[in-house]
Design an enzyme around this catalytic site. Structure first.
Site, PDB file in Angstrom:
ATOM      1  N   GLN A  90      -5.876 -12.753   3.367  1.00  0.00           N
ATOM      2  CA  GLN A  90      -5.699 -11.385   2.936  1.00  0.00           C
ATOM      3  C   GLN A  90      -6.152 -11.403   1.294  1.00  0.00           C
ATOM      4  OE1 GLN A  90      -1.913  -9.352   3.931  1.00  0.00           O
ATOM      5  NE2 GLN A  90      -1.472 -11.278   4.782  1.00  0.00           N
ATOM      6  N   LYS A 135       7.158 -13.534   4.205  1.00  0.00           N
ATOM      7  CA  LYS A 135       7.036 -14.257   3.170  1.00  0.00           C
ATOM      8  C   LYS A 135       7.757 -13.806   1.842  1.00  0.00           C
ATOM      9  CE  LYS A 135       3.274 -11.451   1.171  1.00  0.00           C
ATOM     10  NZ  LYS A 135       3.666 -11.071  -0.182  1.00  0.00           N
ATOM     11  N   THR A 136       8.125 -12.661   1.823  1.00  0.00           N
ATOM     12  CA  THR A 136       9.108 -12.031   0.660  1.00  0.00           C
ATOM     13  C   THR A 136      10.405 -12.551   0.789  1.00  0.00           C
ATOM     14  OG1 THR A 136       7.774 -10.294   0.652  1.00  0.00           O
ATOM     15  CG2 THR A 136       9.927 -10.159  -0.697  1.00  0.00           C
ATOM     16  N   ASP A 186       3.754 -15.496  -5.798  1.00  0.00           N
ATOM     17  CA  ASP A 186       3.696 -14.697  -4.677  1.00  0.00           C
ATOM     18  C   ASP A 186       2.201 -14.326  -4.603  1.00  0.00           C
ATOM     19  OD1 ASP A 186       4.042 -13.164  -2.667  1.00  0.00           O
ATOM     20  OD2 ASP A 186       5.061 -11.698  -3.562  1.00  0.00           O
ATOM     21  N   GLU A 187       1.563 -14.224  -3.451  1.00  0.00           N
ATOM     22  CA  GLU A 187       0.414 -13.820  -3.299  1.00  0.00           C
ATOM     23  C   GLU A 187      -0.478 -14.863  -3.845  1.00  0.00           C
ATOM     24  OE1 GLU A 187      -0.421 -11.318  -1.421  1.00  0.00           O
ATOM     25  OE2 GLU A 187       0.792  -9.462  -1.604  1.00  0.00           O
ATOM     26  N   ARG A 205      -1.784  -3.992   9.358  1.00  0.00           N
ATOM     27  CA  ARG A 205      -0.813  -3.019   8.712  1.00  0.00           C
ATOM     28  C   ARG A 205       0.185  -2.460   9.907  1.00  0.00           C
ATOM     29  NH1 ARG A 205       0.429  -5.753   5.032  1.00  0.00           N
ATOM     30  NH2 ARG A 205      -1.124  -7.117   6.147  1.00  0.00           N
TER      31      ARG A 205
END
Length: 746
Positions: free
Chosen positions: A256, A35-36, A220-221, A612
């Site tokens: 998330q 995503k980044t 973002d997020e 993770r």
DNA sequence: TGTTAACTTATTTTT
DNA sequence: TAAGTTAACA
């Protein structure tokens, strides 16, 4: 950089997102799906292909760390110069800057300071005191929580309502709290967002100006935005106005979202779809992080949640190793197992930095640390050291804050008698009374006293008090005058010198030297921010200091096992992950058991932990665990039952799961039948006696698992328990320990 | 102003 | 049980 080059190393959905036409776009990005990468490439695409000038783009993140990472990556794509003019930062930093620039429109002083959580709590306490509210009836902490929650929902003190008595109380505290903030010329974290959102919403001129400037906004997020943040970006781009840019590019993952308790609302994803019905939606489902086994396990867990867009994550990485599930007898055995597994892997060539251990609550780190210490395994604890929480750092910053804004009453109260200058509680009270009498801030009252003006007739400010207060006033006055003359590094030097703080802190003791070293670290930061330019850096330094977090400077290269909470783990990845404490009441946590939304969030937390891991995942739980000193039987987490059998190595599958479930009934009946069962034998009783027998005395050098190295100042025997006062070297704090837990001779 | 004794509390904590 | 906080005391 040309288009082909820019899009070359992206997969198809990533490319769809990066090269999307103008308009609103929602990117739902699974863990490890890049995503980044999509965000940074989108920025580069807009600049290089869309010919959008960089200063017309705003990219918003949640953490400084994410902002830093993005900055680095964008720079690599578009170059230093374009990057420079891009607006890229956290919500809070961007809003703070906006509010300073637009302070006039806000009717505020641009020198406002930002209050952190400790400051906020002090203000709440003060508000409650002024209202004559008993802090036993209403805990300041929960009052602050309620106020913050209201703010995030853009509910002002005037609109704060509720039927219950407590609501009514909180409403009054909220109102008073806001007045106190304003009197201090201060904004809290939430105000930064709230005021920015309000400004855009209600000031047409400002709104138009910013809309004309920012043609593209990227977030973002997005699943972690709260209402204030959502309203901010939505108003900025405009949802349905004809002239609005509407170019809102949001990236997130509903699964998330783990900060509900901080006001985050993943349903902003739904709101976004409602407010921008024409928005494109891109799903990123290819993971570049985990094995298929891990992805399948994670999916099986998260698919049980509702109100989400189902994703089927896949990878080319291959199946990978099955999960291991381990049931320990107790927390110590669990920790020993984790340490043992890591040691074994390390012996066959693994590096310690490849491992992470994740847990629900910080308290769980203790047993793990002890196990690691015992085996000599190097580890790092995320969130353990808070540089900016140290007393000497807070003091130094308080002086700087007062230099910028003498109205800051929290800082005033903090350092008015630090170093001791004869301004005790009485003087403070007299000053406060005078200020209240005159209806002015304490700073103004201080000025009046220094000027020798007739101290409010009713107040008893005797000559000695007045002298002390006037002397302090002179210090602040000098600081204020030096502000324009010096760069912030030198300003700090001057403040420490003029206030007498330096000489007081460096009292010749080892502790004093350590604290001074910390202050010098702050000085290095200040010198870096302010450079050599007179008057430069103060605002920036204070702002960045107020807005940093600990996770921000997590050393990534450290060759150590990382211990961290599941919350702190978001956004990180490790080759091997241990998830410990998979038990009812822990994960899911007991506080969430009666609330469906909270339970769903616990599940997401587990999901975050699972995802993770790159290649190996260990999950552990204990059948008993010490709780508040007592060993208690523990039931395995319901989430374990959702891990598909075929993905789990060895036993510990559904059979045990069923047993665990019926266990609860067994426990209940047993509890009911014999509430008077004798308590289980006290854990480690002998150990404690032995420890007490070891008898630490004044002067002994000791080592504490949490606080590090220290020196025993005194020790007292009380009631079989021993209380020692230890001065800890690194932390620079004096502490009372009423037991010897983990305390060793050093 | 620091020490001692007692009391109370016990999730997570991007900014 | 452990650790933070506070009130009482010297």
């Amino acid at each position: 950089m040309d288009v082909a080059e820019l899009l070359a190393d992206l997969n198809e959905p990533q490319r769809d997102a990066v090269a999307a036409a103008d308009g609103p776009l929602l990117v739902l990005a699974g863990p490890g799906s890049g995503k980044t990468r999509v965000l940074t490439h989108r920025v580069a695409y807009l600049v290089a292909v869309g010919r959008v000038e960089p200063w017309r783009i705003m990219a918003v993140t949640f953490t400084n760390k994410a902002a830093r990472e993005m900055r680095g990556r964008v720079q690599a794509l578009v170059g230093q110069e374009a990057l420079h003019r891009l607006t890229l930062g956290t919500f809070h930093a961007i809003c703070a800057r906006l509010l300073r620039v637009e302070s006039e429109a806000m009717g505020r002083d641009p020198d406002f300071v930002i209050f952190d959580q400790d400051d906020q709590l002090l203000v709440v306490r003060r508000a409650m005191q002024e209202l004559g509210l008993d802090d036993k009836r209403l805990a300041p902490r929960s009052a602050l929580g309620a106020i913050s929650a209201a703010k995030c929902e853009l509910i002002g003190p005037g609109e704060y309502g509720g039927s219950t008595y407590v609501h009514e109380l909180i409403g009054r505290v909220y109102d008073r709290y806001q007045r106190l903030l304003r009197a201090s010329n201060a904004l809290d974290f939430d105000d930064l967002l709230v005021d920015a959102a309000r400004l855009l919403r209600h000031n047409e001129e400002v709104r138009r100006r910013y809309r004309r400037r920012y043609r593209h906004v990227l977030v973002d997020e997005f699943q972690d935005t709260n209402t204030a943040q959502y309203v901010f970006v939505k108003t900025l781009v405009g949802a349905d106005e004809p002239d609005a840019p509407r170019n809102l590019f949001v990236v997130g993952d509903e699964d998330q979202s783990i900060y509900r308790w901080r006001g985050a609302d993943y349903r902003n994803v739904e709101r976004f779809r409602r407010d921008f019905p024409d928005a494109g939606v891109v799903l990123l489902e290819q993971s570049y992080r985990s094995t298929q086994t891990i992805l399948d396990a994670a999916r099986a867990v998260i698919d049980r949640n509702e109100r989400r867009t189902p994703k089927k994550l896949w990878t080319q990485a291959g199946t990978g190793a099955p999960l291991s599930v381990f049931e320990a007898r107790d927390g110590d055995e669990e920790a020993a197992y984790v340490a043992g597994e890591i040691e074994r892997a390390a012996r066959s060539g693994a590096r310690h930095g490849e491992f992470a251990v994740m847990y629900r609550t910080n308290a769980q780190s203790r047993a793990l640390e002890e196990a690691f210490l015992r085996r000599g395994i190097p580890y790092q604890l995320v969130g353990a050291t808070r540089f900016y929480d140290r007393r000497e750092i807070k003091d130094a910053i308080a002086y700087l804050r007062l230099t910028q804004n003498p109205l800051d009453e929290v800082s005033l109260g903090r350092v008015i008698n630090v170093p001791p200058r004869g301004i005790g509680a009485r003087s403070w009270q007299a000053l406060s009374a005078l200020a209240a009498d005159l209806g002015v801030p304490r700073w103004t009252a201080l000025q009046a006293i220094a000027a020798g003006e007739p101290a409010g007739a009713a107040q008893r400010i005797d000559a000695r008090m007045a002298k002390g207060l006037a002397a302090f006033h002179a210090v602040l006055q000098d600081l204020h005058e030096a502000r324009e003359r010096l760069p912030v590094g030198e300003l700090l030097d001057f403040a420490l010198d003029r206030s007498g703080y330096r000489d007081w802190l460096r009292d010749g003791t080892e502790e004093g030297d350590d604290r001074w070293a910390n202050v010098m670290e702050l000085h290095a930061v200040a010198a870096d921010v302010g450079g050599l330019v007179p008057g430069e850096g103060l605002v920036d330094l204070l702002q960045s200091v107020a807005l940093v977090s600990e996770v921000d400077d997590l050393a990534e290269v450290a060759e150590r096992v990382t211990l961290l909470t599941l919350h702190a783990a978001k956004g990180l990845e490790f080759p091997t992950v241990f998830l410990v404490g998979l038990e009812e009441h822990l994960l899911p946590h007991s506080r969430s058991l009666d609330d469906g939304e909270a339970l769903a969030e616990e599940r997401r937390l587990f999901y975050v932990g699972l995802t993770r891991a790159r290649s190996k995942l260990h999950v552990t739980h204990a059948s008993r665990r010490n709780l508040f000193g007592r060993p208690e039987p523990r039931e395995r987490s319901r989430f374990l039952d959702d891990l598909p059998q075929r993905l789990v190595h060895g036993r510990g599958g559904s059979r045990a799961g069923r047993a665990g479930r019926s266990d609860s009934r067994f426990l209940d009946t047993r509890w009911e039948r014999s509430p008077a069962t004798p308590p289980p034998r006290p854990a480690g009783g002998a150990g404690r006696v032995a420890a007490a027998g070891a008898g630490f005395g004044p002067g002994d050098k000791v080592c504490h698992p949490t606080f590090g190295l220290g020196v025993v100042v005194s020790s007292v025997d009380l009631d079989g328990d021993t209380q020692v006062t230890v001065a800890f070297v690194g932390a620079g704090v004096r502490k009372l320990l009423q037991s010897y837990a983990g305390l060793k001779r050093a």
